[in-house]
Design a protein around this motif. Sequence first.
Motif, PDB file in Angstrom:
ATOM      1  N   GLU A 175    -113.625 -30.620 -68.126  1.00 58.06           N
ATOM      2  CA  GLU A 175    -113.095 -31.120 -69.162  1.00 58.06           C
ATOM      3  C   GLU A 175    -112.481 -30.030 -70.247  1.00 58.06           C
ATOM      4  O   GLU A 175    -111.222 -30.171 -70.701  1.00 58.06           O
ATOM      5  CB  GLU A 175    -114.057 -31.794 -70.069  1.00 58.06           C
ATOM      6  CG  GLU A 175    -114.495 -33.332 -69.355  1.00 58.06           C
ATOM      7  CD  GLU A 175    -115.452 -34.050 -70.165  1.00 58.06           C
ATOM      8  OE1 GLU A 175    -115.770 -33.580 -71.421  1.00 58.06           O
ATOM      9  OE2 GLU A 175    -116.264 -34.849 -69.430  1.00 58.06           O
ATOM     10  N   ARG A 176    -113.171 -28.917 -70.580  1.00 58.96           N
ATOM     11  CA  ARG A 176    -112.737 -28.105 -71.389  1.00 58.96           C
ATOM     12  C   ARG A 176    -111.471 -27.372 -70.939  1.00 58.96           C
ATOM     13  O   ARG A 176    -110.508 -27.078 -71.615  1.00 58.96           O
ATOM     14  CB  ARG A 176    -113.922 -26.947 -71.916  1.00 58.96           C
ATOM     15  CG  ARG A 176    -114.840 -27.552 -72.508  1.00 58.96           C
ATOM     16  CD  ARG A 176    -115.955 -26.500 -72.630  1.00 58.96           C
ATOM     17  NE  ARG A 176    -117.017 -27.083 -73.586  1.00 58.96           N
ATOM     18  CZ  ARG A 176    -118.332 -26.568 -73.665  1.00 58.96           C
ATOM     19  NH1 ARG A 176    -118.419 -25.445 -73.098  1.00 58.96           N
ATOM     20  NH2 ARG A 176    -119.237 -27.075 -74.155  1.00 58.96           N
ATOM     21  N   ARG A 177    -111.376 -27.284 -69.603  1.00 59.97           N
ATOM     22  CA  ARG A 177    -110.077 -26.456 -69.053  1.00 59.97           C
ATOM     23  C   ARG A 177    -109.094 -27.407 -69.146  1.00 59.97           C
ATOM     24  O   ARG A 177    -107.679 -26.882 -69.145  1.00 59.97           O
ATOM     25  CB  ARG A 177    -110.502 -26.100 -67.629  1.00 59.97           C
ATOM     26  CG  ARG A 177    -109.430 -25.375 -66.818  1.00 59.97           C
ATOM     27  CD  ARG A 177    -109.959 -24.727 -65.449  1.00 59.97           C
ATOM     28  NE  ARG A 177    -109.106 -24.027 -64.784  1.00 59.97           N
ATOM     29  CZ  ARG A 177    -109.239 -23.286 -63.615  1.00 59.97           C
ATOM     30  NH1 ARG A 177    -110.184 -23.535 -63.013  1.00 59.97           N
ATOM     31  NH2 ARG A 177    -108.385 -22.613 -63.276  1.00 59.97           N
ATOM     32  N   ALA A 178    -109.149 -28.674 -68.803  1.00 60.75           N
ATOM     33  CA  ALA A 178    -108.028 -29.645 -68.791  1.00 60.75           C
ATOM     34  C   ALA A 178    -107.690 -29.653 -70.346  1.00 60.75           C
ATOM     35  O   ALA A 178    -106.303 -29.852 -70.562  1.00 60.75           O
ATOM     36  CB  ALA A 178    -108.583 -31.060 -68.466  1.00 60.75           C
ATOM     37  N   ARG A 179    -108.425 -29.752 -71.205  1.00 62.98           N
ATOM     38  CA  ARG A 179    -107.954 -29.983 -72.694  1.00 62.98           C
ATOM     39  C   ARG A 179    -107.095 -28.539 -72.934  1.00 62.98           C
ATOM     40  O   ARG A 179    -106.111 -28.773 -73.708  1.00 62.98           O
ATOM     41  CB  ARG A 179    -109.190 -29.896 -73.746  1.00 62.98           C
ATOM     42  CG  ARG A 179    -110.028 -31.154 -73.620  1.00 62.98           C
ATOM     43  CD  ARG A 179    -111.054 -31.186 -74.615  1.00 62.98           C
ATOM     44  NE  ARG A 179    -111.816 -32.311 -74.305  1.00 62.98           N
ATOM     45  CZ  ARG A 179    -112.820 -32.565 -75.138  1.00 62.98           C
ATOM     46  NH1 ARG A 179    -113.415 -31.289 -75.587  1.00 62.98           N
ATOM     47  NH2 ARG A 179    -113.731 -33.442 -74.761  1.00 62.98           N
ATOM     48  N   ARG A 180    -107.456 -27.513 -72.548  1.00 58.03           N
ATOM     49  CA  ARG A 180    -106.862 -26.162 -72.797  1.00 58.03           C
ATOM     50  C   ARG A 180    -105.379 -26.183 -72.279  1.00 58.03           C
ATOM     51  O   ARG A 180    -104.364 -25.846 -72.444  1.00 58.03           O
ATOM     52  CB  ARG A 180    -107.421 -24.915 -72.310  1.00 58.03           C
ATOM     53  CG  ARG A 180    -108.654 -24.519 -73.131  1.00 58.03           C
ATOM     54  CD  ARG A 180    -109.300 -23.114 -72.658  1.00 58.03           C
ATOM     55  NE  ARG A 180    -110.731 -23.020 -73.282  1.00 58.03           N
ATOM     56  CZ  ARG A 180    -111.712 -22.602 -72.418  1.00 58.03           C
ATOM     57  NH1 ARG A 180    -111.453 -22.149 -71.377  1.00 58.03           N
ATOM     58  NH2 ARG A 180    -112.986 -22.356 -72.960  1.00 58.03           N
ATOM     59  N   ALA A 181    -105.342 -26.879 -71.076  1.00 57.88           N
ATOM     60  CA  ALA A 181    -104.283 -26.680 -70.195  1.00 57.88           C
ATOM     61  C   ALA A 181    -103.240 -27.825 -70.862  1.00 57.88           C
ATOM     62  O   ALA A 181    -101.957 -27.480 -70.878  1.00 57.88           O
ATOM     63  CB  ALA A 181    -104.243 -27.419 -68.944  1.00 57.88           C
TER      64      ALA A 181
END
Length: 60
Positions: free
Chosen positions: A38-44
């Motif tokens: 989830e965090r990686r998707a938000r950063r992207a």
Amino acid sequence: MPAFTFEKISPPVRRAPAATTPKKPRGVISQMIDRFAERRARRALQGERVPKRGDERAAE
């Protein structure tokens, strides 16, 4: 006359639908992986929305 015979045995009749099994709680490792994803998707997504400072200067 045969010495033995084969009988056809019918399967038992289902009277009620099968009870649904409750979902097992997810493991700790699965929860951690979900959080990282989830965090990686938000950063992207944030990276696509906000242009970097170097990109703004190059456009001028």
